[in-house]
Design a protein around this motif. Structure first.
Motif, PDB file in Angstrom:
ATOM      1  N   ILE A 180       0.824  -1.215   0.000  1.00 44.10           N
ATOM      2  CA  ILE A 180       0.000   0.000   0.000  1.00 44.10           C
ATOM      3  C   ILE A 180       0.856   1.262   0.000  1.00 44.10           C
ATOM      4  CG2 ILE A 180      -1.956  -1.106   1.144  1.00 44.10           C
ATOM      5  CD1 ILE A 180      -1.017   0.134   3.766  1.00 44.10           C
TER       6      ILE A 180
ATOM      7  N   TYR B  27      -1.696  -5.743  -4.453  1.00 44.70           N
ATOM      8  CA  TYR B  27      -2.219  -4.389  -4.632  1.00 44.70           C
ATOM      9  C   TYR B  27      -3.683  -4.444  -5.069  1.00 44.70           C
ATOM     10  CZ  TYR B  27      -2.471   0.540  -5.867  1.00 44.70           C
ATOM     11  OH  TYR B  27      -2.842   1.848  -5.920  1.00 44.70           O
TER      12      TYR B  27
ATOM     13  N   TYR C  96      -5.845  -5.325  -1.970  1.00 48.30           N
ATOM     14  CA  TYR C  96      -6.057  -4.224  -1.038  1.00 48.30           C
ATOM     15  C   TYR C  96      -6.914  -3.115  -1.643  1.00 48.30           C
ATOM     16  CZ  TYR C  96      -2.745  -6.119   2.342  1.00 48.30           C
ATOM     17  OH  TYR C  96      -2.147  -6.911   3.273  1.00 48.30           O
TER      18      TYR C  96
END
Length: 246
Positions: A183, A239, A242
């Motif tokens: 993140i 990625y 999330y």
């Protein structure tokens, strides 16, 4: 609106839509309205506070000016603070859906925002913004002097497709991410990672893949025992995971 061609350090060309002058002007006006909403009440408060103050009027002129500057200091650093915290956006930029990015495709740093903010003295405060207007018109990337010095540009996010929508990885409902620090990568970073990974993997350009891996690990502040290709593939999937669950 014209496009900005950004050539990354991995020699991948990325296209961004350049923010229109009108969008930047409106964003600037919105920000000034917000700042004035703080400055005017603060100055009126100080005037009423010091109106009958003998102490205040015993100070020299520079000391009195310093007090007023300190009082409105939050408005002075408004742009610098918000762009640093919100990855290149102020409230005005958020309203107009524009943001500041590095012309190498990566997220701008605090130093970049500081340079842009410092050059506002020349760009926006001298000649009522005429210097900035001429610079933006003359620059092929729509840059004012502060942008040119910091290596940044202002792009439009309208009709933007999020990177999480373009990865299209089938990670499954039970997918368990391995790298929470993914993140730390911005949308611009992931755009570069994805395009570079696809091109380099297809061309078996292992030198570029290794350089890309080194950059990813540096930004994420992590090390992995995974081989380079599986590692980058995991980063993209993580990625995606999330982003979908934000």
């Amino acid at each position: 609106m014209s496009e900005i061609q950004i050539n990354t350090t991995q020699n991948v060309n990325i296209k961004f839509t350049q923010a229109a002058i009108g969008e930047r002007v409106v964003a600037h006006i919105v920000d000034w309205i917000i700042k004035l909403a703080f400055i005017i009440p603060m100055l009126l408060f100080l005037d009423s506070l010091f109106q009958d103050s003998v102490w205040f009027y015993t100070l020299d002129g520079w000391s009195r000016i310093a007090i007023y500057i300190i009082a409105v200091f939050p408005a002075i650093i408004y742009t610098l603070v918000l762009e640093s915290l919100w990855e290149g956006q102020t409230l005005g930029k958020k309203v107009m859906k524009i943001k500041v990015v590095k012309i190498d495709g990566y997220q701008a740093s605090f130093v970049d925002y500081l340079i842009r903010w410092f050059f506002r003295i020349v760009d926006l405060n001298m000649l009522s913004g005429f210097v900035a207007l001429i610079s933006i018109i003359m620059s092929d990337k729509g840059q004012r002097l502060g942008d040119m010095t910091a290596g940044t540009a202002v792009i439009s996010q309208k009709n933007k497709v999020r990177i999480s929508h373009t990865i299209m990885e089938d990670i499954g409902e039970d997918y368990k991410p391995k790298f929470p620090s993914v993140i730390k990568l911005s949308d611009n970073d992931m755009r570069i990672v994805k395009e570079t990974f696809v091109i380099a993997k297809k061309g078996k350009d292992f030198d570029t893949l290794n350089k890309l891996r080194t950059k990813i690990e540096a930004v994420m502040e992590t090390k992995s025992e995974e081989a380079t290709i599986p590692f980058i593939d995991l980063v993209i999937k993580d990625y995606n995971f999330y982003t979908q669950n934000m």
